[in-house]
Structures are given as C-alpha cells and as structure tokens.
Enzyme design. Structure first.
Site, PDB file in Angstrom:
ATOM      1  N   ASP A  79       2.304  -4.288   7.513  1.00  0.00           N
ATOM      2  CA  ASP A  79       2.490  -4.973   6.231  1.00  0.00           C
ATOM      3  C   ASP A  79       3.801  -5.755   6.308  1.00  0.00           C
ATOM      4  O   ASP A  79       4.877  -5.188   6.083  1.00  0.00           O
ATOM      5  CB  ASP A  79       2.562  -3.969   5.082  1.00  0.00           C
ATOM      6  CG  ASP A  79       1.237  -3.279   4.808  1.00  0.00           C
ATOM      7  OD1 ASP A  79       0.319  -3.959   4.337  1.00  0.00           O
ATOM      8  OD2 ASP A  79       1.136  -2.065   5.056  1.00  0.00           O
ATOM      9  N   HIS A 112      -5.468  -7.801  -2.955  1.00  0.00           N
ATOM     10  CA  HIS A 112      -6.254  -6.563  -2.920  1.00  0.00           C
ATOM     11  C   HIS A 112      -7.502  -6.826  -3.749  1.00  0.00           C
ATOM     12  O   HIS A 112      -7.422  -6.925  -4.970  1.00  0.00           O
ATOM     13  CB  HIS A 112      -5.470  -5.406  -3.503  1.00  0.00           C
ATOM     14  CG  HIS A 112      -4.086  -5.246  -2.917  1.00  0.00           C
ATOM     15  ND1 HIS A 112      -2.993  -5.999  -3.318  1.00  0.00           N
ATOM     16  CD2 HIS A 112      -3.614  -4.409  -1.943  1.00  0.00           C
ATOM     17  CE1 HIS A 112      -1.921  -5.620  -2.638  1.00  0.00           C
ATOM     18  NE2 HIS A 112      -2.266  -4.657  -1.801  1.00  0.00           N
ATOM     19  N   HIS A 159      -0.598   3.350  -6.146  1.00  0.00           N
ATOM     20  CA  HIS A 159      -0.035   4.383  -5.274  1.00  0.00           C
ATOM     21  C   HIS A 159       0.082   5.710  -6.012  1.00  0.00           C
ATOM     22  O   HIS A 159       0.028   6.784  -5.398  1.00  0.00           O
ATOM     23  CB  HIS A 159       1.355   3.973  -4.766  1.00  0.00           C
ATOM     24  CG  HIS A 159       1.337   2.814  -3.828  1.00  0.00           C
ATOM     25  ND1 HIS A 159       1.332   1.510  -4.266  1.00  0.00           N
ATOM     26  CD2 HIS A 159       1.312   2.751  -2.470  1.00  0.00           C
ATOM     27  CE1 HIS A 159       1.317   0.696  -3.219  1.00  0.00           C
ATOM     28  NE2 HIS A 159       1.301   1.429  -2.118  1.00  0.00           N
ATOM     29  N   ASP A 205      -7.559  -0.316   1.239  1.00  0.00           N
ATOM     30  CA  ASP A 205      -6.150  -0.015   1.077  1.00  0.00           C
ATOM     31  C   ASP A 205      -5.973   1.447   1.506  1.00  0.00           C
ATOM     32  O   ASP A 205      -6.949   2.176   1.720  1.00  0.00           O
ATOM     33  CB  ASP A 205      -5.727  -0.229  -0.380  1.00  0.00           C
ATOM     34  CG  ASP A 205      -4.236  -0.524  -0.517  1.00  0.00           C
ATOM     35  OD1 ASP A 205      -3.481  -0.291   0.443  1.00  0.00           O
ATOM     36  OD2 ASP A 205      -3.819  -0.992  -1.600  1.00  0.00           O
TER      37      ASP A 205
END
Length: 607
Positions: free
Chosen positions: A146, A247, A259, A332
């Site tokens: 990333d 995303h 998250h 993800d």
C-alpha cells in the site's frame, strides 16, 4: 542456511525451476506489460494460464488465492511473528507451506518490518521469488504494497520519494502531475521487486466526517476523481507496476472506519451511479489490473446486509457482469473488523470466494482459512469451476506481467533508482502546485519583511520541526517550536499562547481539528487562544482541509493535505511568497453545523 542466489543463478532458476512455464512459453515470446492489454497478448497469457492450471493440484490452486504477510527483512529471517501466524520460522518457509499467490509488505508499524531500504527490499523480493520457484507448481508471487502517496497510507519512507497524496494532486488539477506521481511510485516499487501497488483510491469523499478515506480520495467531485483515477492507473502502468482501484463499490460516504466496524452506505442506486461508480468505470476503461473490495454494507445493491466483499450481487453481479471487469478482484484485508467482526476465520474466505473475489488478503488464522476453502471446494460448497476461474485470472495476470519469465530484479539498480535526484525534484515541483490558500484576511500573506521571529506550534513533533527548519533556513529568520500534541491540554494551550508574545508570527499545524471529538475541540481551542494574543496566525492543515470549520476567522489558512516534508516546505515558501499558491479545493468545506458552505469546491486564493 541457504545462501541467496546470485543474478546468474536466479536466471537459471527462472528458466529451470519454472520449467513448466518454459515449456508453455517456448513457442512465442511473452507480451510486455506495455502491450499486455492487447487482445492477442491477453489471449496468449490466458492460454498459458489454462495449460498451467491443468497441471496444478487442488492444494496449489487454493494457495494461489491467498495474499499473506511475512515477518522479516530477508527470506531466511527467523521471526516469532511467522511462528505465531503460520507455525514456521522464516518467510521462505511460509511460502513453501502455503504456496500463496501473493505477499504484501508492511513496515515496522504493523510488525512485519519488511521494508528497511531499497537494497534490503529488493533482496527480500528476490529471496521470496526464489522460494516460490522452488515450490510446487513454481508460480511466481504477486508482491504487493500500500503506497498511495501522501502521509497517511504508505509503507516506504526515506529514501523512497515522497509524492503528494490523492487529494493534494486533485488540488493541483493536473492529470499530467497525477500520472507522473504514480509513475515515480511505480518505478521505485518495480525496481525493488514489488510488482503490484494497492492504489489508487477511487472513493469519492463526499462526507467531511469520513474517518478512513479523507485525503486518500481525489475529492468530492466524481468527474474530477474519475479523470485522476484514470491518470494514476496509467502512471502506475508506465512505472511497470500493476494497479488496484479501491474500495469497491465506494467508501467515500461513511462515518465508520471499516478497520474497526462495519460501515453502511445508504446511497440509492441512482446516487451510486452518479457518485460512487464513475471512478471505477474510468479505472476499468483505463485497463486497471485489480479492483479491491470494501467491507461496507450497501442495501441498494444487496439488501441482505452482508459486506460487499461477501456479496455475490455486488462482486459478481455488478462488478464482474454489469461493469464488465475482467481483471483480478481482491478483498480488502480480511482481518479488518468490517469482515472479521461478523464472519469467523473459517467463513470469511469461503464467502468472499463464493461471491466472486479472486484473492483473499490477510485472512486471519491462515491454517483455518486455507483448510476451510479446501474443504468447501472438496465438499461442493464452492464449485471447482469457481475456484478455477479465480486461479486462471491470477495466473493470466502473472503471465501478462512477465513474472514467469523474469521474477527477479537487479538489486543494485534499486539503490540507484529509488529516491534519485530527478524523482525528488519532480516530486517537489508537483507538490508546490498543490498548496491551497483558503483564507488570507487583510492580505496577511505573503509576509512582509517585518516578521523575523516565528513560533511554530501545534500538532506533530516532526511536523512542527520540519516547518521550523524551513523557516530558519531563510536569511534573517528565526524559528522556535512548541509541539502541543494531538489533544493539547489546557496548560499546553496557555503555554503556547504565552510563547506567542515573544514572536512576530505564529504558524500552527492542525490535524483533524474538525473532528467531532476531544481531539478536534482541543486543537480548535489552541488556534483560538493563539488568535487571542493579537499576533498574526497562519494555520496549516496538514491532513484534511476541513479543519477551518472550527476556526473560520483565522487570519490565514493553508491546506497542504499532507505532513510530508515536501508539503511542509512548500507551505513555508507560500507563506513568504516564494511560491504563489495555485491549488484549489477538491472538496467543499461546510460550516461546522453543516447547514451551509464555508468555502466552495474549487475555491483557492493566490497572489
């Protein structure tokens, strides 16, 4: 312990241990990444992938689905992290055990500590590829990272070149700068053996309170986002690294971080079509290699309430069939709460694969996840054809990107390329074009020669130090620092206001001051106390540009969208007039109560 292979030995491994591939490619030369989007190149890659697929065992196919993290700076590094996660000691042993399709690199902040410097990183990449080519079907790895640009989501620090983040680039409004920025990142990744970047972010940030996207987005305008997403994809490809738009189907209007929770997007289908989907359509049209899913619930697309990652209507129905995306779909991270909070380790990977995802990133409890997928295929819960379709796409991608023919990199070239003088010069020039002057009451800026002594205060030890250093480098200027922390205490605020009395000017760095929390309120009190001293105050928003909502009357307000050193140096140059700020807001800044607009989209002052 086995010694690392020399370049000549690695070449022998590439042509010898990847023997299956050598047989498959003997008749025609492999297409280059630059021409990989041509129909004939893709057809050849797909034919080779199918031939290899027929030779693979079920266990090898399942391994290709997973993208794992490994602990250590070399393939033979012994680490307790590997033992804890996988029951083996070294990264090479992790590759041998699972034969995964990919590896993702992290820096020390997460724990794996894979990327210390260019030489070490290139050697790690070569060592992992060597481990892969000695194992099973001898399929090379997708090595991912990333590295979005900016100062929020990145893994490579100095000496890697720091480029502006997406929102900063959008403030510059330049497709050429966006393409060049991605090209530099891509080239530096590629020479270190990192062949896939999980970027660009394609989310349209229409929610100022979004806790996870913000400056990672190109902004709030779908047309601007679409144009710059396409430019970034092109840039990464020019840098010879695969790209990944994320995303899907769009994370830009959330107030929950996936998250730590499971966000819900309540856009209608019409709003999704007009706001969220255009950048993904643009990425697909540009030939993006990969699209990453989001752990978000989107009732307009799937009323069942499952996250998009596990939704067949969203992944297969919308992305694969309706939008016509033929590349890789990756999840993800499956260890995020948005996935793991509802789906245990033996369920999440199976549900994601069944929904249409091709690669499973960071599945928690790898033994459980791997065996669950294996059992699901053997038991018919997931059709063998569904598995084969994903593995074929993974192999096709690796053939198109020439990973079978040349999985290794020149380690000394990585040292020469990463952070070279031209890259850094271009990065600073691009950054200079992103600084946005939002407010300049009474033409405070650029400063006259009267301001000689400057107090730099506010958020961030490194940030305040970098700003002060840039001020002190100027002839006749002095700078003092007083860092106040993310949540300045009343005593610290009083101390900063007292210190301001001894200086001609105050520069205060703010970060997330607009947040509806103790953090935002405390930073706002700091700025207001500094304004109360009667000294000229310049606030520099070093992340989200929305912070001025908390102190709309601050005399001068600059948005840099980043606390990276190039951005901070550009801000100081703008303060003194060496740089005329040309950035324009890529988002609208609402009033604090959200009933009106404080500064509109496209606003930006100059001099």
């Amino acid at each position: 312990m086995q010694q690392p292979a020399t370049p000549s030995r690695r070449q022998a491994l590439a042509t010898g241990l990847f023997g299956v591939t050598a047989a498959l490619t003997a008749s025609t030369a492999m297409t280059s990444p630059a021409s990989a989007d041509s129909g004939s190149g893709t057809d050849r890659a797909r034919a080779r992938a199918r031939a290899l697929l027929r030779r693979m065992s079920l266990e090898e196919k399942v391994g290709q689905l997973f993208v794992v993290e490994v602990y250590g700076q070399a393939a033979d590094t012994v680490s307790a992290g590997n033992r804890t996660l996988y029951g083996v000691d070294t990264p090479a042993e992790v590759i041998a055990k699972y034969r995964p399709g990919g590896v993702i690199y992290f820096d020390a902040r997460r724990g794996p500590d894979n990327v210390r410097d260019p030489l070490q990183t290139a050697r790690l990449s070569n060592g992992l590829q060597e481990a892969a080519c000695r194992t099973g079907a001898r399929v090379p790895l997708l090595i991912s990272i990333d590295q979005e640009g900016g100062s929020v989501v990145y893994r490579l620090a100095d000496p890697a070149t720091l480029l502006p983040g997406n929102m900063a680039l959008a403030a510059g409004r330049s497709t050429a700068d966006t393409r060049r920025s991605a090209g530099i990142i891509g080239r530096e990744l590629a020479v270190m053996g990192i062949n896939q970047n999980y970027a660009p972010v394609a989310d349209v940030n229409v929610n100022p309170d979004n806790p996870v996207i913000g400056v990672r987005s190109f902004g709030s305008d779908p047309a601007l986002c679409s144009s710059l997403v396409a430019s970034a994809v092109d840039g990464y490809h020019r840098g010879r690294v695969a790209s990944a738009a994320k995303h899907f189907p769009g994370h830009g209007d959330t107030d929950t971080d996936s998250h730590t929770g499971l966000p819900q997007i309540n856009h209608t289908r019409e709003e999704l079509e007009s706001i969220d989907l255009p950048p993904f359509r643009a990425a697909i049209a540009q030939g993006v290699d990969t699209i990453m899913t989001a752990h978000i619930v989107v009732p307009a697309l799937d009323p069942s309430g499952v996250p998009a990652t596990m939704s067949q209507p969203i992944i297969t129905g919308l992305l694969r069939e309706e939008l016509g995306f033929e590349g890789l779909i990756v999840t993800d991270a499956l260890d995020m709460q948005g996935a793991s909070g509802r789906f245990p380790p033996d369920v999440a990977p199976v549900r994601a694969l069944a929904a249409g995802c091709d690669q499973l990133v960071l599945a928690p409890r790898m033994d459980t996840a791997y065996n669950a997928v294996l059992a699901a295929v053997r038991g018919g819960e997931v059709l063998a054809s569904r598995l084969d379709a994903s593995v074929e796409r993974i192999l096709t991608h690796k053939f198109r990107r020439e990973l079978f023919r040349n999985p290794y990199v020149d380690e000394q070239r990585a040292v020469r390329v990463v952070g070279n003088r031209r890259h850094r010069a271009d990065a600073q020039a691009i950054t200079d074009r992103t600084v946005t002057l939002v407010r300049n009451e009474g033409a405070l800026l650029p400063l006259s020669s009267g301001a000689r002594s400057v107090l730099v205060t506010g958020w961030g030890v490194g940030t305040t130090r970098a700003l002060a250093d840039a001020v002190a480098e100027r002839p006749g200027q002095t700078a003092a620092t007083l860092e106040t922390g993310a949540v300045p205490s009343a005593a610290r605020i009083t101390e900063a206001a007292g210190a301001a009395a001894g200086h001609d000017l105050v520069i205060v760095a703010v970060n997330a001051a607009a947040a509806g929390s103790e953090k935002g309120a405390a930073q706002a009190k700091l700025v207001q106390a500094l304004m109360g001293t009667g000294k000229p105050v310049v606030a520099v928003a070093v992340r989200n540009p929305y912070d001025i909502r908390r102190f709309p009357d601050v005399p001068a307000y600059l948005a840099t969208y980043s606390y990276g050193t190039p951005s901070l140096r550009a801000a100081v140059r703008a303060v003194y007039g060496d740089l005329s700020p040309t950035g324009r807001l890529p988002v609208a800044i609402p009033t604090l109560d959200s009933t009106g607009t404080l500064h509109p989209f496209g606003h930006g002052l100059t001099y």
